[in-house]
Design a protein around this motif. Structure first.
Motif, PDB file in Angstrom:
ATOM      1  N   THR A 146      -1.763  -7.267   2.845  1.00 35.33           N
ATOM      2  CA  THR A 146      -1.395  -6.247   3.831  1.00 35.33           C
ATOM      3  C   THR A 146       0.029  -5.760   3.629  1.00 35.33           C
ATOM      4  O   THR A 146       0.289  -4.547   3.639  1.00 35.33           O
ATOM      5  CB  THR A 146      -1.568  -6.796   5.255  1.00 35.33           C
ATOM      6  N   SER A 147       0.971  -6.682   3.433  1.00 37.01           N
ATOM      7  CA  SER A 147       2.368  -6.279   3.262  1.00 37.01           C
ATOM      8  C   SER A 147       2.563  -5.536   1.944  1.00 37.01           C
ATOM      9  O   SER A 147       3.293  -4.536   1.882  1.00 37.01           O
ATOM     10  CB  SER A 147       3.296  -7.492   3.351  1.00 37.01           C
ATOM     11  N   SER A 148       1.878  -5.965   0.877  1.00 39.29           N
ATOM     12  CA  SER A 148       1.977  -5.272  -0.410  1.00 39.29           C
ATOM     13  C   SER A 148       1.390  -3.869  -0.326  1.00 39.29           C
ATOM     14  O   SER A 148       1.948  -2.916  -0.874  1.00 39.29           O
ATOM     15  CB  SER A 148       1.251  -6.062  -1.504  1.00 39.29           C
ATOM     16  N   LEU A 149       0.255  -3.753   0.362  1.00 37.69           N
ATOM     17  CA  LEU A 149      -0.379  -2.448   0.530  1.00 37.69           C
ATOM     18  C   LEU A 149       0.498  -1.518   1.373  1.00 37.69           C
ATOM     19  O   LEU A 149       0.653  -0.334   1.043  1.00 37.69           O
ATOM     20  CB  LEU A 149      -1.752  -2.614   1.176  1.00 37.69           C
ATOM     21  N   LEU A 150       1.080  -2.045   2.430  1.00 40.70           N
ATOM     22  CA  LEU A 150       1.959  -1.237   3.284  1.00 40.70           C
ATOM     23  C   LEU A 150       3.161  -0.733   2.488  1.00 40.70           C
ATOM     24  O   LEU A 150       3.510   0.459   2.554  1.00 40.70           O
ATOM     25  CB  LEU A 150       2.420  -2.069   4.484  1.00 40.70           C
ATOM     26  N   TYR A 151       3.780  -1.621   1.725  1.00 41.37           N
ATOM     27  CA  TYR A 151       4.916  -1.213   0.892  1.00 41.37           C
ATOM     28  C   TYR A 151       4.495  -0.144  -0.113  1.00 41.37           C
ATOM     29  O   TYR A 151       5.171   0.876  -0.288  1.00 41.37           O
ATOM     30  CB  TYR A 151       5.495  -2.420   0.160  1.00 41.37           C
ATOM     31  N   HIS A 152       3.355  -0.365  -0.754  1.00 40.18           N
ATOM     32  CA  HIS A 152       2.868   0.564  -1.776  1.00 40.18           C
ATOM     33  C   HIS A 152       2.648   1.958  -1.195  1.00 40.18           C
ATOM     34  O   HIS A 152       3.078   2.961  -1.794  1.00 40.18           O
ATOM     35  CB  HIS A 152       1.567   0.031  -2.371  1.00 40.18           C
ATOM     36  N   LEU A 207     -10.844  -4.257   4.697  1.00 44.32           N
ATOM     37  CA  LEU A 207     -10.933  -2.996   5.439  1.00 44.32           C
ATOM     38  C   LEU A 207     -10.129  -3.118   6.739  1.00 44.32           C
ATOM     39  O   LEU A 207      -9.402  -2.195   7.131  1.00 44.32           O
ATOM     40  CB  LEU A 207     -12.395  -2.671   5.729  1.00 44.32           C
ATOM     41  N   PHE A 208     -10.240  -4.266   7.379  1.00 49.04           N
ATOM     42  CA  PHE A 208      -9.484  -4.529   8.609  1.00 49.04           C
ATOM     43  C   PHE A 208      -7.980  -4.592   8.316  1.00 49.04           C
ATOM     44  O   PHE A 208      -7.164  -4.014   9.040  1.00 49.04           O
ATOM     45  CB  PHE A 208      -9.979  -5.834   9.229  1.00 49.04           C
ATOM     46  N   ASN A 209      -7.603  -5.271   7.231  1.00 57.12           N
ATOM     47  CA  ASN A 209      -6.192  -5.327   6.842  1.00 57.12           C
ATOM     48  C   ASN A 209      -5.645  -3.915   6.606  1.00 57.12           C
ATOM     49  O   ASN A 209      -4.508  -3.597   6.983  1.00 57.12           O
ATOM     50  CB  ASN A 209      -6.015  -6.161   5.573  1.00 57.12           C
ATOM     51  N   THR A 210      -6.451  -3.075   5.972  1.00 57.57           N
ATOM     52  CA  THR A 210      -6.034  -1.706   5.683  1.00 57.57           C
ATOM     53  C   THR A 210      -5.858  -0.901   6.968  1.00 57.57           C
ATOM     54  O   THR A 210      -4.991  -0.012   7.041  1.00 57.57           O
ATOM     55  CB  THR A 210      -7.066  -1.031   4.761  1.00 57.57           C
ATOM     56  N   ALA A 211      -6.630  -1.227   8.006  1.00 56.77           N
ATOM     57  CA  ALA A 211      -6.484  -0.541   9.294  1.00 56.77           C
ATOM     58  C   ALA A 211      -5.107  -0.816   9.908  1.00 56.77           C
ATOM     59  O   ALA A 211      -4.516   0.077  10.527  1.00 56.77           O
ATOM     60  CB  ALA A 211      -7.585  -0.976  10.247  1.00 56.77           C
ATOM     61  N   PHE A 212      -4.597  -2.018   9.729  1.00 58.97           N
ATOM     62  CA  PHE A 212      -3.239  -2.328  10.200  1.00 58.97           C
ATOM     63  C   PHE A 212      -2.226  -1.426   9.484  1.00 58.97           C
ATOM     64  O   PHE A 212      -1.326  -0.859  10.107  1.00 58.97           O
ATOM     65  CB  PHE A 212      -2.891  -3.793   9.928  1.00 58.97           C
ATOM     66  N   VAL A 213      -2.374  -1.329   8.174  1.00 58.68           N
ATOM     67  CA  VAL A 213      -1.464  -0.507   7.378  1.00 58.68           C
ATOM     68  C   VAL A 213      -1.547   0.952   7.830  1.00 58.68           C
ATOM     69  O   VAL A 213      -0.526   1.627   7.990  1.00 58.68           O
ATOM     70  CB  VAL A 213      -1.788  -0.644   5.880  1.00 58.68           C
ATOM     71  N   TYR A 214      -2.756   1.425   8.056  1.00 55.87           N
ATOM     72  CA  TYR A 214      -2.958   2.812   8.479  1.00 55.87           C
ATOM     73  C   TYR A 214      -2.287   3.079   9.823  1.00 55.87           C
ATOM     74  O   TYR A 214      -1.596   4.097   9.999  1.00 55.87           O
ATOM     75  CB  TYR A 214      -4.452   3.106   8.558  1.00 55.87           C
ATOM     76  N   ASP A 215      -2.483   2.177  10.786  1.00 53.48           N
ATOM     77  CA  ASP A 215      -1.899   2.382  12.118  1.00 53.48           C
ATOM     78  C   ASP A 215      -0.379   2.394  12.071  1.00 53.48           C
ATOM     79  O   ASP A 215       0.269   3.130  12.815  1.00 53.48           O
ATOM     80  CB  ASP A 215      -2.392   1.301  13.074  1.00 53.48           C
TER      81      ASP A 215
END
Length: 429
Positions: free
Chosen positions: A119-125, A256-264
């Protein structure tokens, strides 16, 4: 940051407790600001001899006995204090708390039992791909002190936080993400309540102007969090599955749920849905986190060595449609394996390979609950190398072999990364 450290250590006797990656980073930071009365090191293991000429180095089994000889102690994550922190006369602090004291308003903190690195890597990316001034550090392997020289007033900091970094926290990020809370680290905390309490510090110290992006299953109790709580759900996303976006390497409903955190979170930074999806398509799955290694003899291989809970192993099997062989087991830390024992007979797995100490525990539980026909699929094989050989020889073509141990790697491997590396080597990829 340096001014805060300088004021903290001025004329004080300072100890770096633990001299791993973060301890060495703390040593560099304190050395650079100067002004201390002394700067010493304590670690269970031997420390490089070139430091002993100008710094006292305390090692061995009794290295924790010296804390009250100092005014300020920089504690590294994972070190278990023999007494309650309130019983020490010294001030015990850590990189995470000092960093959040200074940069909390610019920081997005991410924690949870599982999924925080992805999640943190995806958010940073995604923030980086969308042109934001963003930095990344913390539990991912980058000591947070090491990025301070790059921070500007408008820089966004993505900070992955472990339970150890949050254990004694007094400060918090302005935007906090709590992904989940499962049973883990009982060898350190003793009870799941103590472990969860450490995690919950990510929001307990937040203010009324802050935000908590939270899994609806793990909401704060009434009065426990001052921040605005945003309940995250997969339905928040502007798509229903990863298959809708060409190039995406993430798999499974948990991701998919982890990605929803990043999206929000990204919506708070004015990132459009189209830009979000374009950046998501270029993200590469992290090593050892349900990582697709490749195909060999028409069999797919997945490395999920990061898996140390029953929930992560269950998620791995559910995420891979052609899952046929599952490798389970490692260090037994006393967690409850019953949900996994109940789940396994409901799957289409052809082979369940149990290894090491926790594998023995799971085997005995299965023997008492599972049918004889199901037990024909269950194989106890002591070590990973032999388990891989069995998997290669017996997996059906078109199926997937997954290493998702639901157990810690320690006692056999240096860490989960080494376990995953050996898995890749043993299967020949």
């Amino acid at each position: 940051m340096k001014e805060t450290i300088r004021n903290l250590v001025k004329d004080k006797k300072v100890l770096i407790l633990g001299y791993g990656r973060e301890g060495q980073s703390s040593f560099r930071m304190v050395s650079s600001v100067g002004g201390y009365a002394c700067l010493d090191i304590a670690d269970a293991n031997a420390v490089s001899s070139d430091l002993t000429s100008s710094h006292k180095v305390i090692t061995g089994a009794s290295y924790l006995d010296c804390l009250n000889d100092y005014d300020v102690v920089f504690k590294s994550p994972g070190i278990v204090l023999p007494m309650d922190i309130s019983n020490y006369s010294c001030r015990i602090t850590c990189q995470a708390d000092l960093f959040l004291e200074v940069y909390g308003a610019q920081t997005i903190g991410i924690t949870g039992t599982k999924g925080k690195s992805t999640t943190s890597s995806l958010l940073y990316h995604i923030l980086k791909e969308c042109g934001k001034d963003v930095l990344f550090g913390g539990n991912i392997g980058i000591p947070i002190f090491d990025i301070t020289d790059q921070i500007h007033p408008r820089t966004i900091i993505v900070f992955e936080l472990s339970c150890h970094q949050l254990e004694y926290a007094k400060f918090a990020p302005s935007k906090a993400i709590l992904l989940n809370l499962y049973e883990d680290h009982l060898d350190h905390y003793g009870t799941v309540e103590k472990y969860w309490n450490a995690k919950k510090n990510i929001y307990r110290n937040q203010g009324y102007c802050d935000f908590l992006f939270c899994n609806p299953d793990f909401l704060p109790a009434t009065g426990e969090c001052k921040a605005t709580v945003i309940k995250v759900k997969s339905q928040d996303l502007p798509f229903n599955s990863f298959e809708e976006i060409p190039g995406v390497t993430l798999r499974g409903t948990h991701n998919l749920f982890n990605t929803a955190f990043v999206y929000d979170v990204c919506r708070r930074y004015d990132i459009s849905d189209e830009d979000f999806k374009a950046a998501l398509a270029t993200f590469k799955t992290l090593a050892h986190r349900l990582q697709y290694l490749g195909k060999l003899d028409e069999i797919d291989y997945y490395d999920d060595s990061i898996s140390t809970t029953v929930e992560s192993a269950i998620s791995a099997v559910r995420a891979i449609p052609n899952a046929g062989t599952l490798l389970l087991g490692g260090m037994d830390r006393g967690i409850d394996y019953d949900p996994l024992v109940e789940f396994l007979p409901t799957t289409r797995l052809e082979h369940i390979i149990l290894m090491y100490d926790s594998g023995k525990v799971i085997l005995e539980k299965l023997k008492t609950t599972a049918s004889p026909s199901f037990m024909e699929k269950v194989h106890y094989i002591q070590d990973l190398k032999d388990a891989c050989a069995f998997a290669k020889a017996n997996a059906s073509k078109g199926t997937a072999v997954i290493l998702s141990p639901a157990s810690a790697s320690y006692g056999v491997f240096k860490n989960f990364e080494q376990r995953g590396d050996f898995f890749k080597e043993y299967v020949g990829l």
